[in-house]
Each structure stands twice: as structure tokens, then as C-alpha cells.
Design an enzyme around this catalytic site. Structure first.
Site, PDB file in Angstrom:
ATOM      1  CG  HIS A 131      -1.885   0.975   1.448  1.00 61.54           C
ATOM      2  ND1 HIS A 131      -1.624   2.282   1.763  1.00 61.54           N
ATOM      3  CD2 HIS A 131      -3.236   0.877   1.328  1.00 61.54           C
ATOM      4  CE1 HIS A 131      -2.767   2.950   1.853  1.00 61.54           C
ATOM      5  NE2 HIS A 131      -3.761   2.116   1.592  1.00 61.54           N
ATOM      6  CG  ASP A 206       0.505  -2.301   6.171  1.00 62.32           C
ATOM      7  OD1 ASP A 206      -0.362  -2.385   7.062  1.00 62.32           O
ATOM      8  OD2 ASP A 206       0.317  -1.702   5.093  1.00 62.32           O
ATOM      9  CD  GLN A 209      -6.623  -4.658   3.914  1.00 63.95           C
ATOM     10  OE1 GLN A 209      -7.558  -5.438   4.071  1.00 63.95           O
ATOM     11  NE2 GLN A 209      -6.807  -3.393   3.537  1.00 63.95           N
ATOM     12  CE  LYS A 232      -7.151  -0.522   5.956  1.00 70.48           C
ATOM     13  NZ  LYS A 232      -7.906   0.072   4.861  1.00 70.48           N
ATOM     14  CB  CYS A 373      -3.710   3.252  -1.448  1.00 68.87           C
ATOM     15  SG  CYS A 373      -4.919   4.520  -1.117  1.00 68.87           S
TER      16      CYS A 373
END
Lengths: 415, 145
Positions: A131, A206, A209, A232, A373
Site C-alpha cells: 500500500h 503492515d 489487512q 478496518k 492505494c
């Protein structure tokens, strides 16, 4: 499996909302941002209504109630991701800020710890599937310090390409996504950690997700830093988390300066508060942190294993159904191992913006269209944009059927 | 459904069978415009003969609205005078920025009135205007040559 999706849906008020024109909402955009259950909304409302004050400084009932709730949220989140210590959970405003905090702690001249020094000849490693929030901070760091930015490529089937010597003994940090927000790919963290350790490099993930969708244990992952965001994972926007190993967080310089992050201040210098407060300058997003605490309570109540299994079923169902549509091409792994419930695709001859507009306007189906993104990843596949459906605990196979019907209608319009 | 008013038959026709697509010689000015929010892009060339627009050629990628708008632009501008074509651009811009409240002048706009429905979708207005702004830019540049 006692996963009752209809009962779960009742916890999310917006899912029973009627859209203009009498359409039912089909929300397949949780990879972008998730919806919020009543306990999160009520916890935040209740705190604002009855307990709110500033944290960490006010010597009165409300101040202590707020502080207690804010710090209790930290405990909940630490437990949720298996952090060895609550002090390793730093609140930020989102995952982008968490990654920027980390990027700004490298190559900072006020810090001489060799793990965080960075200059010409040193290397930063990311990947082509990141991202923008895990690309741009590292580009900026490379520009500030003269270090070299390198990256792993992505294979045609959407897996991280770990071949070649991307990581070398000059690598200072490797920062990659745990789960791609476009491809759905879950990356082999253990292997990445092994390669980075051989080179003596730090590892950041990261996990924006992954933490919302899978049981994640930061200690077991073996990385040094893990960033994720509240909105999220059925929590509010405005709150994110950087988890880091305590001794690394202690060795890092502060990021933003201001109130609450200090120990003592003179006119010409300051000493800093212990972690995590060293990284939490100014009045934090108090109610948002408390809301995120309620969110992890809610997710834990449902059970992360159950959520993961439900999404795996949805993904299998959707993958079968979508691949039967002629001209539809999935961008990302089609096999279900090591992938999450995010499916991006192209429809031959039809631009994603047209797909998204018709799905929304005629069927009330919310998907995301564009480059999500992750422009470099789309360039890698030679496409300007994709349509992305992303699933969460409240989605149903009926909604996937609706998506398939909608896509057939889109094809009819452009036939 | 409001998209019915946006995806007019005429727009879809232009999208499927674009008029004047492809970059051609000769030309006095070439411009490249992009819409950073969605990645739509167009490269557009203008060939003027005196005050006459002899050709508008283009190559681009993007959604149906942006690509159909380029096709309609080609049809409306080729063969007209520069002044006439710029007044069409002005009327089209007025229509697109009118949030669906503007009554389009059909005499000026011709086929471009089919885009009236797009004006109700703020996110898509930039798609429709991409090639038209590129054209305006190219005319200014070629006149400066």
C-alpha cells in the site's frame, strides 16, 4: 461451526439500512473500511456522554475514568495481538502514522543506536505489493538519508517473489505487508524474518489487512514492528497501533514532541516519558482508542478463528462464482492457501469505475474501484485499476450472489 | 435508476466505437492530461489550418465516460473554427459543472448533451472534462506557436 452470520449482521445497524431508491446495502468494501457494531458505537457514546475528560493529567473523577478506560483499551489490544507487554502498544492515528513513526526513527541524527542509524550505502527493503503507506514513508526516508530503497517483486500469480538477493548485509530494515490489500496474498512472514535476521535487519509488518481477519500473535510472527489500524477491524477511524519490541521502542528517538511524551522540560532540552507515552504526544484520540478496545472485545467475543473460517468459506464461494464469469480475471492468487478474503479483478473491456458505478447505483453493492492505494502493483500487472470485493465477518454468500448478478448486468450494459 | 441517465445509449456507442481515435500527423500541439484520482489519461493533438480545426486526434485510457467524451469532442470540433469549438467547450464545461441544474444548449452541444446526466455525479465530472480540458490546453499552445 456455530457461526451465525444473521445474528452477527444484527449487531451492525447500517447493514439493515435501506439506500435511496429502496435498495438493500451489500457492503463488500471492508478492506477499505469496516462497518461498526452496536457495542463499539455504544461504548464510544457512553464514554463521551458520561466519562469524558483528558487522559493522563486531570486530577479529578472524569480524568481518572477517562485515563482508566484509555489504558484499559491498551491492555485489551495488547492481549488481542499477543503483545508480551502492554507498553509495547503505541497508539497512533492510523497505520500510516505508525509506519511513518517508524520510518522517522531511522536515520535520525539525535539517535546513535546502530540499529537505527541510516545513511548512504544502507538499504531499505519493501515490496511491489505494498500500500502507498508502506512505500512513500520509505521513499521519503531514503531521500532524507541517502539510503537505497529496494523491493521484492511480485509473481504473476500474485505471490511475493523472494528469489534473488534483495536483502543483503547492507539492509537495515525490511518492511512488507502481512496481507496484500489488493491481491489478498498472505506473505510468508517466517521466511522474510529469517532472511532479515541473517542480514541483521529489522522487520516491520503492515498488518492492516491481517489483524482484522485472522488470529495474529505478534510474538509468534517474529517481526520487530507490526502496524495496524482501528477502522478496518470494526473500530473507529482516527486510531491505529504500532506494536514494537519494548527494547527497540526504548532505543528509538521520539517522533512527535509535545505534551504527555515528556518526563521533564527545560528551556533548552527535555527528557522523555517511558514507552509507550514517549510516542504519544498531545491529547490522543481518547474515545477512538476506547472504541477500538470495544472492537477487539467484540471480535474476541465472536472468535477470530471463527471469523477467519467464515471468510475462508466466503472466499472459496466467491472465487468459484467469479471465475465462471467470462472475461473476468482475478488479480492475485486463485488458490485459497495463504490468502485472505479480498478479491480484485478486471472485466474485459469495462473500466472498473463503470463497474463500480453500476453496481452501486443499480444494486446497492459497495465495492472499491481504482488502484486501492497500490499503484505500483497495478503498474506491475499492466492495468490502471481493478474492482475489489473484500469480505468480513458480516458478509454472506447471498451477497456474493448479488455481486455476480450485478456483474452480469454490467456486462449487459457494455455488451 | 440514475445511472440510466448517465450511461446514455449515445455515450455507450461512442465508447464502443470511438470516433477519430489514434494519434495523427501533422499537428501543432500535443498535450498529455491525467486524472490523478482515477488514473484516466489522454494524449491529444490539435492540427489547425488557419482558423479551422483540421483534426483532433487522441489516444487514451479510462472509463466509458472519459473515452466517450473524447470521441464526442473529436466529432464536434473537427471542421469547425477555433472560436466555435471553444464556445462548445465553454458550454460543455458549464453543463458539467452545473450539478445537474443547468439546462444545456442543444444547438451548441449537439451529441454532447448526452453527458447531462454525468453532471449529477461529482466524482465523474472530471472524467467527462478530461479530454475537453486537454483540447483547450492544446489549442492555446498551438495558437502560441
Amino acid at each position: 461451526m456455530s457461526f451465525d452470520v444473521e445474528r452477527i449482521r444484527k449487531d451492525f445497524p447500517v447493514l439493515s439500512r435501506e439506500l435511496p431508491g429502496g435498495r438493500t446495502l451489500v457492503y463488500l468494501d471492508s478492506g477499505n473500511s469496516s462497518q461498526k457494531p452496536t457495542p463499539v458505537i455504544e461504548t464510544m457514546r457512553e464514554h463521551l456522554a458520561m466519562h469524558y475528560s483528558n487522559v493522563g493529567r486531570a486530577m479529578h473523577v472524569l480524568g481518572s475514568e477517562s485515563t482508566e478506560a484509555y489504558e484499559a483499551a491498551r491492555d485489551k489490544i495488547a492481549a488481542f495481538v499477543g503483545a508480551p507487554s502492554r507498553d509495547e502498544v503505541v497508539f497512533t492515528k492510523n497505520a500510516s502514522e505508525a509506519l511513518n513513526l517508524l520510518a522517522y526513527s531511522l536515520g535520525n541524527r539525535s539517535n546513535t543506536d546502530p540499529r537505527f542509524t541510516l545513511g548512504e550505502g544502507d538499504e531499505i527493503v519493501i515490496s511491489e505489493m505494498e500500500h502507498h503507506s508502506n512505500i512513500v514513508p520509505w521513499q521519503m526516508l531514503a531521500q532524507r538519508t541517502g539510503a537505497t530503497l529496494k523491493w521484492f517483486g511480485v509473481t504473476d500469480d500474485g505471490r511475493l517473489d523472494l528469489s534473488g538477493d534483495v536483502i543483503t548485509d547492507r539492509t537495515k530494515i525490511v518492511s512488507v505487508t502481512h496481507q496484500s490489500n489488493v491481491l489478498g496474498t498472505v506473505n510468508p512472514v517466517a521466511e522474510i524474518v529469517r532472511l532479515a535476521r541473517q542480514a541483521g535487519a529489522l522487520v516491520a509488518l503492515d498488518a492492516s489487512q491481517s489483524v482484522p481477519h485472522h488470529p495474529v500473535d505478534v510474538a509468534a510472527l517474529g517481526a520487530d514492528f507490526v502496524a495496524f489500524t482501528g477502522h478496518k477491524m470494526v473500530g473507529p477511524s482516527g486510531i491505529g497501533v504500532l506494536w514494537g519490541r519494548q527494547e527497540l521502542l526504548e532505543a528509538m528517538p521520539p517522533f512527535l514532541g509535545g505534551g504527555e511524551m515528556i518526563e521533564a522540560v527545560w528551556m533548552d532540552r527535555s527528557t522523555y516519558a517511558p514507552v509507550p507515552h514517549k510516542f504519544e504526544a498531545g491529547t490522543p484520540p481518547i474515545v477512538e482508542a476506547i472504541g477500538l478496545g470495544a472492537a477487539v472485545d467484540y471480535l474476541t467475543g465472536v472468535g477470530m478463528e471463527a471469523i477467519e473460517a467464515h471468510e475462508r468459506d466466503l472466499t472459496a464461494y466467491a472465487m468459484r462464482a467469479l471465475q465462471e464469469i467470462s472475461g473476468l480475471k482475478v488479480i492475485g492468487p486463485t488458490d485459497l492457501g495463504d490468502r485472505g478474503g479480498t478479491i480484485s479483478f478486471t472485466l474485459e473491456g469495462i473500466h472498473p469505475h463503470d463497474v463500480g458505478q453500476i453496481l452501486d447505483d443499480q444494486f446497492g453493492i459497495a465495492v472499491r474501484v481504482g488502484h486501492h492505494c497500490a499503484r505500483p502493483l497495478h503498474l506491475r500487472f499492466g492495468i490502471p485499476a481493478t474492482t475489489r470485493a473484500s469480505f468480513y465477518l458480516y458478509n454472506t454468500t447471498g451477497e456474493i450472489d448479488a455481486l455476480v448478478r450485478g456483474l452480469h448486468q454490467v456486462q449487459k450494459v457494455f455488451a | 435508476m440514475i445511472t440510466d441517465s448517465m450511461y446514455q445509449e449515445l455515450i455507450l456507442e461512442h465508447y464502443k466505437r470511438p470516433q477519430g481515435r489514434g494519434l495523427r500527423e501533422p499537428y501543432e500541439a500535443e498535450v498529455h492530461h491525467v486524472n490523478p484520482t482515477c488514473g484516466d489519461e489522454i494524449t491529444l493533438r490539435v492540427h489547425l489550418e488557419g482558423d479551422k480545426v483540421a483534426d483532433v486526434s487522441y489516444e487514451g485510457q479510462g472509463c466509458s465516460i472519459s473515452q466517450a467524451a473524447a470521441s464526442v469532442l473529436h466529432e464536434l470540433t473537427k471542421g469547425s473554427t477555433v472560436t466555435e469549438s471553444l464556445s462548445v467547450v465553454d458550454e460543455f464545461t458549464r453543463l458539467m459543472q452545473g450539478r445537474g441544474q443547468v439546462e444545456p444548449d442543444e444547438d451548441v452541444l449537439g451529441d454532447a448533451v448526452a453527458f447531462a446526466g454525468v453532471a449529477k455525479f461529482p466524482a465523474r465530472v472530471k472524467c467527462a472534462l478530461l479530454s475537453w480540458m486537454a483540447y483547450k490546453d492544446a489549442v492555446v499552445r498551438s495558437s502560441a506557436v
